[in-house]
Motif scaffolding. Sequence first.
Motif, PDB file in Angstrom:
ATOM      1  N   ASN A 107       0.816  -1.220   0.000  1.00 21.91           N
ATOM      2  CA  ASN A 107       0.000   0.000   0.000  1.00 21.91           C
ATOM      3  C   ASN A 107       0.854   1.276   0.000  1.00 21.91           C
ATOM      4  O   ASN A 107       0.359   2.367   0.265  1.00 21.91           O
ATOM      5  N   LYS A 108       2.160   1.099  -0.278  1.00 27.69           N
ATOM      6  CA  LYS A 108       3.137   2.183  -0.419  1.00 27.69           C
ATOM      7  C   LYS A 108       3.570   2.810   0.904  1.00 27.69           C
ATOM      8  O   LYS A 108       4.316   3.797   0.910  1.00 27.69           O
ATOM      9  N   LYS A 109       3.141   2.239   2.011  1.00 28.48           N
ATOM     10  CA  LYS A 109       3.655   2.704   3.294  1.00 28.48           C
ATOM     11  C   LYS A 109       5.036   2.103   3.516  1.00 28.48           C
ATOM     12  O   LYS A 109       5.427   1.123   2.877  1.00 28.48           O
ATOM     13  N   ARG A 110       5.759   2.704   4.461  1.00 28.22           N
ATOM     14  CA  ARG A 110       7.154   2.317   4.676  1.00 28.22           C
ATOM     15  C   ARG A 110       7.486   2.438   6.159  1.00 28.22           C
ATOM     16  O   ARG A 110       7.138   3.429   6.802  1.00 28.22           O
ATOM     17  N   TYR A 111       8.148   1.409   6.690  1.00 32.48           N
ATOM     18  CA  TYR A 111       8.561   1.412   8.098  1.00 32.48           C
ATOM     19  C   TYR A 111      10.085   1.437   8.147  1.00 32.48           C
ATOM     20  O   TYR A 111      10.753   0.488   7.739  1.00 32.48           O
ATOM     21  N   VAL A 112      10.643   2.544   8.628  1.00 31.51           N
ATOM     22  CA  VAL A 112      12.093   2.700   8.743  1.00 31.51           C
ATOM     23  C   VAL A 112      12.434   2.965  10.202  1.00 31.51           C
ATOM     24  O   VAL A 112      11.868   3.869  10.829  1.00 31.51           O
ATOM     25  N   ARG A 113      13.359   2.173  10.738  1.00 32.87           N
ATOM     26  CA  ARG A 113      13.782   2.385  12.123  1.00 32.87           C
ATOM     27  C   ARG A 113      15.148   1.740  12.337  1.00 32.87           C
ATOM     28  O   ARG A 113      15.518   0.800  11.625  1.00 32.87           O
ATOM     29  N   ALA A 114      15.900   2.264  13.301  1.00 28.96           N
ATOM     30  CA  ALA A 114      17.183   1.647  13.646  1.00 28.96           C
ATOM     31  C   ALA A 114      16.939   0.163  13.928  1.00 28.96           C
ATOM     32  O   ALA A 114      16.064  -0.190  14.724  1.00 28.96           O
ATOM     33  N   PHE A 115      17.696  -0.709  13.253  1.00 28.22           N
ATOM     34  CA  PHE A 115      17.398  -2.143  13.274  1.00 28.22           C
ATOM     35  C   PHE A 115      17.308  -2.709  14.684  1.00 28.22           C
ATOM     36  O   PHE A 115      16.385  -3.461  15.009  1.00 28.22           O
ATOM     37  N   TYR A 116      18.255  -2.349  15.541  1.00 28.66           N
ATOM     38  CA  TYR A 116      18.273  -2.951  16.873  1.00 28.66           C
ATOM     39  C   TYR A 116      17.273  -2.317  17.841  1.00 28.66           C
ATOM     40  O   TYR A 116      17.265  -2.633  19.029  1.00 28.66           O
ATOM     41  N   GLU A 117      16.398  -1.449  17.316  1.00 31.04           N
ATOM     42  CA  GLU A 117      15.253  -0.964  18.086  1.00 31.04           C
ATOM     43  C   GLU A 117      13.949  -1.589  17.600  1.00 31.04           C
ATOM     44  O   GLU A 117      12.882  -1.294  18.128  1.00 31.04           O
ATOM     45  N   THR A 118      14.034  -2.449  16.590  1.00 31.95           N
ATOM     46  CA  THR A 118      12.851  -3.155  16.098  1.00 31.95           C
ATOM     47  C   THR A 118      12.704  -4.480  16.841  1.00 31.95           C
ATOM     48  O   THR A 118      13.660  -4.985  17.442  1.00 31.95           O
ATOM     49  N   ASP A 119      11.512  -5.055  16.775  1.00 33.15           N
ATOM     50  CA  ASP A 119      11.280  -6.346  17.435  1.00 33.15           C
ATOM     51  C   ASP A 119      12.235  -7.413  16.909  1.00 33.15           C
ATOM     52  O   ASP A 119      12.777  -8.215  17.675  1.00 33.15           O
ATOM     53  N   LEU A 120      12.441  -7.427  15.593  1.00 38.20           N
ATOM     54  CA  LEU A 120      13.339  -8.418  15.001  1.00 38.20           C
ATOM     55  C   LEU A 120      14.775  -8.181  15.448  1.00 38.20           C
ATOM     56  O   LEU A 120      15.488  -9.123  15.820  1.00 38.20           O
ATOM     57  N   GLY A 121      15.221  -6.936  15.419  1.00 39.91           N
ATOM     58  CA  GLY A 121      16.590  -6.624  15.820  1.00 39.91           C
ATOM     59  C   GLY A 121      16.870  -6.965  17.273  1.00 39.91           C
ATOM     60  O   GLY A 121      17.951  -7.458  17.613  1.00 39.91           O
ATOM     61  N   ILE A 122      15.893  -6.727  18.137  1.00 43.25           N
ATOM     62  CA  ILE A 122      16.050  -7.055  19.558  1.00 43.25           C
ATOM     63  C   ILE A 122      16.163  -8.569  19.734  1.00 43.25           C
ATOM     64  O   ILE A 122      16.993  -9.065  20.507  1.00 43.25           O
ATOM     65  N   ALA A 123      15.353  -9.319  18.992  1.00 37.82           N
ATOM     66  CA  ALA A 123      15.426 -10.783  19.060  1.00 37.82           C
ATOM     67  C   ALA A 123      16.769 -11.289  18.541  1.00 37.82           C
ATOM     68  O   ALA A 123      17.354 -12.225  19.107  1.00 37.82           O
ATOM     69  N   VAL A 124      17.278 -10.679  17.472  1.00 35.16           N
ATOM     70  CA  VAL A 124      18.592 -11.058  16.937  1.00 35.16           C
ATOM     71  C   VAL A 124      19.669 -10.853  18.000  1.00 35.16           C
ATOM     72  O   VAL A 124      20.604 -11.654  18.126  1.00 35.16           O
ATOM     73  N   HIS A 125      19.530  -9.788  18.786  1.00 32.04           N
ATOM     74  CA  HIS A 125      20.522  -9.484  19.823  1.00 32.04           C
ATOM     75  C   HIS A 125      20.478 -10.496  20.972  1.00 32.04           C
ATOM     76  O   HIS A 125      21.524 -10.903  21.483  1.00 32.04           O
ATOM     77  N   TYR A 126      19.275 -10.909  21.366  1.00 28.09           N
ATOM     78  CA  TYR A 126      19.143 -11.720  22.583  1.00 28.09           C
ATOM     79  C   TYR A 126      18.930 -13.215  22.355  1.00 28.09           C
ATOM     80  O   TYR A 126      19.100 -14.001  23.282  1.00 28.09           O
ATOM     81  N   MET A 127      18.534 -13.616  21.159  1.00 28.17           N
ATOM     82  CA  MET A 127      18.088 -15.001  20.985  1.00 28.17           C
ATOM     83  C   MET A 127      18.753 -15.672  19.796  1.00 28.17           C
ATOM     84  O   MET A 127      18.435 -15.395  18.644  1.00 28.17           O
TER      85      MET A 127
END
Length: 397
Positions: free
Chosen positions: A241-261
Amino acid sequence: MEEAFTFNYIKKIECTGCEACANICPVGAMEMRKDESGFFYPYTNYKKCIACGKCTSVCHRAKDKQENNINEIETYAGYSKKKQIVYSSSSGGLFRIFADEFMKMYPNGKVCAVIWDEDFKGVHHELGGEELLERMQRSKYVQSRKNLIYKRIKECLERETPVLFVGCPCEVAALSTFLGKEYDILYKIDLVCQGPTAPSVLENYIENLEKKYKSSVKSINLRLPAGINWIPQWSDIRFDNKKRYVRAFYETDLGIAVHYMQRESCFSCYVRGKNRFSDITLGDYHGVSPQEPYYNAKGTSILCINTAKGKALLKLVKEQVYLEKVEYSKVEKYNKRLTEPRVRDEADKIFLITYKKEGLKRAIKKTLSWKKKVKYYLPTVLANKINGYKGCGKNEE
């Protein structure tokens, strides 16, 4: 959930999820199933099993920590001279340069590396030509499914089709053990790796985002160089739908999981340092000084040449890259995953236990310190301004 692991020759905490056992089974008795943490483990269907022992013969962890010590490693730092390749890569763009030259040397060859699934809810190793190289670029951070990739690679090699394989160190070890011999037309690149997170985490993450944005994901880039420097990286997810989500990777849910799990076996990884099965090792050069001549603000890579075949590949690309020799000890100082596995701490344990019982959102809430929670709960536009990103437009949230 039913206990997934029923492979009797190693402990579950040693299993890397390489899927070699499922590749070799002649009757399809080895199945890969998710456990409660969302990682895939082998399950033996004893109604099908004929006790041939082939699964044990290709298990690289059942080889009692086999060693393949490299006598001499040539270490370099640098980047591709092609700016667009650097921009569209995780760091210095060296994978793409090697892949391009491999395809020029072997027009009928195949490159095998990780790509996103069509729905972006998983990743897998795929075998292909130039048409897949762009999709193979950039880090995915999630453990890939191998499916029958080792079997397909062996079929290529037996037909004398050259292959360039790229994966985590344990995946390269798995391929080497599966094949059981060296092939002159097989080139292997492994990556400096702290361990990927679980496939279920990515699936949960994408489902949550699609629900929030009321649209399917169109593209994912987890290494957007949105700031002055390439580190820290940003996550850039675009929707139909042309929306876009941009955020520092390690502040995203996925980035946090990559860091801890990470997977249990990652904390006892033996394929590191000089004990590798690859011709070349590639990685991000964390800690590189901006004063170094090989520094590139948009991405600097580590390159370790481990074998004669690795040296041959380097000769092919030398005109397309800027590289300087560096001391291995200097690179290792700020890149510990090059030589040793990550040590699990208390926060990692809390995250994993909570994720198993209560899911991703609750695991994040329970694990983050109060300072990190404040940043995590900030609206994305505000958080991005604080972090120095100035690219938000009307379709970005």
